[in-house]
Design an enzyme around this catalytic site. Structure first.
Site, PDB file in Angstrom:
ATOM      1  N   ASP A 169     -97.174 -27.606 -30.621  1.00  0.00           N
ATOM      2  CA  ASP A 169     -97.812 -27.754 -29.304  1.00  0.00           C
ATOM      3  C   ASP A 169     -98.942 -26.745 -29.109  1.00  0.00           C
ATOM      4  O   ASP A 169     -98.900 -25.644 -29.661  1.00  0.00           O
ATOM      5  CB  ASP A 169     -96.736 -27.585 -28.215  1.00  0.00           C
ATOM      6  CG  ASP A 169     -97.193 -28.122 -26.873  1.00  0.00           C
ATOM      7  OD1 ASP A 169     -98.184 -28.874 -26.829  1.00  0.00           O
ATOM      8  OD2 ASP A 169     -96.553 -27.785 -25.855  1.00  0.00           O
ATOM      9  N   ASN A 196     -96.452 -39.418 -25.191  1.00  0.00           N
ATOM     10  CA  ASN A 196     -97.875 -39.171 -25.491  1.00  0.00           C
ATOM     11  C   ASN A 196     -98.734 -40.439 -25.414  1.00  0.00           C
ATOM     12  O   ASN A 196     -99.962 -40.354 -25.302  1.00  0.00           O
ATOM     13  CB  ASN A 196     -98.056 -38.511 -26.864  1.00  0.00           C
ATOM     14  CG  ASN A 196     -97.591 -37.067 -26.925  1.00  0.00           C
ATOM     15  OD1 ASN A 196     -97.160 -36.577 -27.967  1.00  0.00           O
ATOM     16  ND2 ASN A 196     -97.695 -36.345 -25.816  1.00  0.00           N
ATOM     17  N   ARG A 218     -90.897 -23.944 -31.366  1.00  0.00           N
ATOM     18  CA  ARG A 218     -91.940 -24.562 -30.524  1.00  0.00           C
ATOM     19  C   ARG A 218     -93.047 -23.545 -30.290  1.00  0.00           C
ATOM     20  O   ARG A 218     -92.783 -22.413 -29.888  1.00  0.00           O
ATOM     21  CB  ARG A 218     -91.394 -25.034 -29.171  1.00  0.00           C
ATOM     22  CG  ARG A 218     -92.504 -25.726 -28.361  1.00  0.00           C
ATOM     23  CD  ARG A 218     -92.049 -26.388 -27.091  1.00  0.00           C
ATOM     24  NE  ARG A 218     -93.154 -27.156 -26.515  1.00  0.00           N
ATOM     25  CZ  ARG A 218     -93.028 -28.277 -25.835  1.00  0.00           C
ATOM     26  NH1 ARG A 218     -91.840 -28.788 -25.637  1.00  0.00           N
ATOM     27  NH2 ARG A 218     -94.081 -28.896 -25.345  1.00  0.00           N
ATOM     28  N   HIS A 270    -106.899 -30.833 -32.156  1.00  0.00           N
ATOM     29  CA  HIS A 270    -106.029 -31.649 -33.013  1.00  0.00           C
ATOM     30  C   HIS A 270    -106.445 -31.539 -34.476  1.00  0.00           C
ATOM     31  O   HIS A 270    -105.618 -31.438 -35.376  1.00  0.00           O
ATOM     32  CB  HIS A 270    -106.034 -33.115 -32.562  1.00  0.00           C
ATOM     33  CG  HIS A 270    -105.467 -33.313 -31.180  1.00  0.00           C
ATOM     34  ND1 HIS A 270    -104.276 -32.753 -30.781  1.00  0.00           N
ATOM     35  CD2 HIS A 270    -105.933 -33.992 -30.104  1.00  0.00           C
ATOM     36  CE1 HIS A 270    -104.038 -33.095 -29.517  1.00  0.00           C
ATOM     37  NE2 HIS A 270    -105.023 -33.847 -29.080  1.00  0.00           N
ATOM     38  N   SER A 305     -88.903 -31.378 -24.580  1.00  0.00           N
ATOM     39  CA  SER A 305     -89.779 -32.557 -24.486  1.00  0.00           C
ATOM     40  C   SER A 305     -89.277 -33.763 -25.285  1.00  0.00           C
ATOM     41  O   SER A 305     -90.028 -34.388 -26.031  1.00  0.00           O
ATOM     42  CB  SER A 305     -91.218 -32.194 -24.905  1.00  0.00           C
ATOM     43  OG  SER A 305     -91.713 -31.136 -24.120  1.00  0.00           O
ATOM     44  N   ARG A 338    -101.271 -40.586 -22.560  1.00  0.00           N
ATOM     45  CA  ARG A 338    -102.501 -39.771 -22.516  1.00  0.00           C
ATOM     46  C   ARG A 338    -103.727 -40.682 -22.424  1.00  0.00           C
ATOM     47  O   ARG A 338    -103.621 -41.891 -22.692  1.00  0.00           O
ATOM     48  CB  ARG A 338    -102.598 -38.911 -23.781  1.00  0.00           C
ATOM     49  CG  ARG A 338    -101.534 -37.837 -23.786  1.00  0.00           C
ATOM     50  CD  ARG A 338    -101.809 -36.785 -24.810  1.00  0.00           C
ATOM     51  NE  ARG A 338    -100.790 -35.747 -24.718  1.00  0.00           N
ATOM     52  CZ  ARG A 338    -100.841 -34.586 -25.328  1.00  0.00           C
ATOM     53  NH1 ARG A 338    -101.858 -34.313 -26.119  1.00  0.00           N
ATOM     54  NH2 ARG A 338     -99.886 -33.703 -25.170  1.00  0.00           N
ATOM     55  N   ARG A 385    -110.721 -31.489 -26.827  1.00  0.00           N
ATOM     56  CA  ARG A 385    -109.324 -31.470 -27.295  1.00  0.00           C
ATOM     57  C   ARG A 385    -109.181 -31.935 -28.749  1.00  0.00           C
ATOM     58  O   ARG A 385    -108.358 -31.427 -29.494  1.00  0.00           O
ATOM     59  CB  ARG A 385    -108.447 -32.362 -26.393  1.00  0.00           C
ATOM     60  CG  ARG A 385    -108.275 -31.829 -24.979  1.00  0.00           C
ATOM     61  CD  ARG A 385    -107.411 -32.779 -24.146  1.00  0.00           C
ATOM     62  NE  ARG A 385    -106.069 -32.923 -24.699  1.00  0.00           N
ATOM     63  CZ  ARG A 385    -105.059 -32.099 -24.446  1.00  0.00           C
ATOM     64  NH1 ARG A 385    -105.211 -31.091 -23.615  1.00  0.00           N
ATOM     65  NH2 ARG A 385    -103.888 -32.289 -24.995  1.00  0.00           N
ATOM     66  N   ARG A 417    -104.993 -26.707 -25.526  1.00  0.00           N
ATOM     67  CA  ARG A 417    -105.325 -25.404 -24.944  1.00  0.00           C
ATOM     68  C   ARG A 417    -106.140 -24.555 -25.917  1.00  0.00           C
ATOM     69  O   ARG A 417    -107.028 -23.825 -25.532  1.00  0.00           O
ATOM     70  CB  ARG A 417    -104.036 -24.670 -24.529  1.00  0.00           C
ATOM     71  CG  ARG A 417    -103.551 -25.102 -23.148  1.00  0.00           C
ATOM     72  CD  ARG A 417    -102.120 -24.718 -22.922  1.00  0.00           C
ATOM     73  NE  ARG A 417    -101.216 -25.581 -23.687  1.00  0.00           N
ATOM     74  CZ  ARG A 417     -99.931 -25.340 -23.868  1.00  0.00           C
ATOM     75  NH1 ARG A 417     -99.400 -24.242 -23.384  1.00  0.00           N
ATOM     76  NH2 ARG A 417     -99.192 -26.195 -24.545  1.00  0.00           N
TER      77      ARG A 417
HETATM   78  C1  IPE Z   1     -94.496 -32.450 -27.233  1.00  0.00           C
HETATM   79  O1  IPE Z   1     -95.640 -31.865 -26.717  1.00  0.00           O
HETATM   80  C2  IPE Z   1     -94.857 -33.550 -28.187  1.00  0.00           C
HETATM   81  C3  IPE Z   1     -95.497 -33.113 -29.418  1.00  0.00           C
HETATM   82  C4  IPE Z   1     -95.719 -31.890 -29.789  1.00  0.00           C
HETATM   83  C5  IPE Z   1     -95.893 -34.179 -30.289  1.00  0.00           C
HETATM   84  P1  IPE Z   1     -96.259 -32.311 -25.312  1.00  0.00           P
HETATM   85  O2  IPE Z   1     -97.460 -31.475 -25.097  1.00  0.00           O
HETATM   86  O3  IPE Z   1     -96.437 -33.777 -25.267  1.00  0.00           O
HETATM   87  O4  IPE Z   1     -95.080 -31.917 -24.313  1.00  0.00           O
HETATM   88  P2  IPE Z   1     -95.080 -31.580 -22.768  1.00  0.00           P
HETATM   89  O5  IPE Z   1     -95.748 -32.717 -22.081  1.00  0.00           O
HETATM   90  O6  IPE Z   1     -95.840 -30.314 -22.585  1.00  0.00           O
HETATM   91  O7  IPE Z   1     -93.639 -31.413 -22.412  1.00  0.00           O
HETATM   92  C1  IPE Z   2     -99.816 -30.915 -29.357  1.00  0.00           C
HETATM   93  O1  IPE Z   2    -100.839 -30.306 -28.636  1.00  0.00           O
HETATM   94  C2  IPE Z   2    -100.244 -32.204 -30.016  1.00  0.00           C
HETATM   95  C3  IPE Z   2     -99.688 -33.417 -29.414  1.00  0.00           C
HETATM   96  C4  IPE Z   2     -98.854 -33.455 -28.413  1.00  0.00           C
HETATM   97  C5  IPE Z   2    -100.100 -34.680 -29.984  1.00  0.00           C
HETATM   98  P1  IPE Z   2    -101.224 -30.781 -27.187  1.00  0.00           P
HETATM   99  O2  IPE Z   2    -102.242 -31.853 -27.275  1.00  0.00           O
HETATM  100  O3  IPE Z   2    -100.016 -31.117 -26.387  1.00  0.00           O
HETATM  101  O4  IPE Z   2    -101.894 -29.449 -26.617  1.00  0.00           O
HETATM  102  P2  IPE Z   2    -101.726 -28.835 -25.189  1.00  0.00           P
HETATM  103  O5  IPE Z   2    -100.266 -28.716 -24.903  1.00  0.00           O
HETATM  104  O6  IPE Z   2    -102.404 -29.765 -24.225  1.00  0.00           O
HETATM  105  O7  IPE Z   2    -102.392 -27.512 -25.273  1.00  0.00           O
HETATM  106 MG    MG Z   3     -98.776 -30.038 -25.237  1.00  0.00          MG
END
Ligand code: IPE
Ligand code: IPE
Ligand code: MG
Length: 246
Positions: free
Chosen positions: A21, A69, A189, A38, A197, A72, A34, A25
């Protein structure tokens, strides 16, 4: 002594799972979109996969995309799916070179056709590898997995294939996407969030949880070693007393 040398290779987690995760950010902090987060996250994936195999971890499971997800923005979902295809094409070599077998869990039928086909191809090509099983959780949600398991079991009970009395932990395990995997020993995590999650709820019943504020694209080998050392300093009691263990 460097960090790696401090790890006791006889006491590694048999199954390590990671909620990767913080990509969004990480990108935001540097003023990027973003998607750049990734992309950089995939570099951490390669590093952690290689380091895990090298140190002797047998099962590594990565949470790459959750059932939630899908909610999104469409453009981000599309980008993530494209990145998945690109990474699979590129990293097949890493998997072969390191004798790693690819596996996937989740609602794989929900993936775009191209992603599903590429995934199946890499799974097929790496099926005889044996150093480590790398499982990607894609379109994965633990509640969906549990619902699916209950449906399969109730069908079998209805058709007299099994009796309801015979249902035990091992039968439940066999009807989950993780059927061939052992319980999770260590769950990491990143990004500072301290929540699960919807990841492997049944399988983490006795896992050690490790939370770090490092954002996933910054998570590197030495961060993995730090987590493993922390894990090895814990006492896993499984309900027993400390005296019973010693
Ligand atoms: C959990 O992260 C899913 C993955 C890392 C693939 P999210 O960013 O989706 O989780 P929440 O929404 O902060 O709980
Ligand atoms: C984890 O990073 C990747 C996926 C959930 C696919 P995020 O995309 O959730 O990054 P943050 O939590 O918004 O920083
Ligand atoms: Mg996240």
């Amino acid at each position: 002594m460097n960090l790696k040398e401090q790890i006791n290779t006889d006491k590694l987690p048999n199954h390590l799972a990671i909620i990767m995760d913080g990509n969004g950010r990480w990108a935001k902090q540097q003023g990027f979109l973003r998607v750049i987060g990734h992309e950089n996250g995939t570099k951490s994936v390669r590093e952690v996969v290689e380091a895990s195999a090298e140190i002797g971890i047998k099962h590594l499971t990565l949470y790459a995309f959750s059932t939630e997800n899908w909610n999104r923005p469409k453009i981000e979902v599309q980008t993530l799916m494209k990145l998945l295809v690109k990474s699979l094409k590129k990293e097949i070599k890493t998997l072969q070179d390191n004798d790693i077998k690819l596996n996937a869990i989740g609602c794989l039928n929900d993936l775009p056709k191209k992603a599903k086909e590429e995934l199946e191809e890499v799974i097929e090509k790496t099926k005889n590898n044996s150093r480590m099983i790398l499982t990607l959780a894609l379109s994965y949600g633990s509640r969906e997995e549990l619902i699916n398991m209950v449906k399969k079991l109730s069908e079998k009970v209805k058709n007299n294939i099994i009796s309801s009395d015979s249902i035990d932990e091992s039968i439940i395990n066999k009807h989950l996407y993780t059927q061939n995997l052992p319980d999770v020993d260590l769950l990491i995590r990143t990004s500072g969030e301290q929540r699960i999650s919807n990841f492997l709820l049944w399988q983490i019943a006795y896992a050690e949880l490790y939370f770090t504020s490092i954002l996933w694209p910054d998570f590197k080998k030495h961060d993995l070693y730090t987590a493993l050392i922390d894990y090895q300093n814990r006492e896993r009691r499984f309900g027993k007393t400390s005296e019973q263990l010693s």
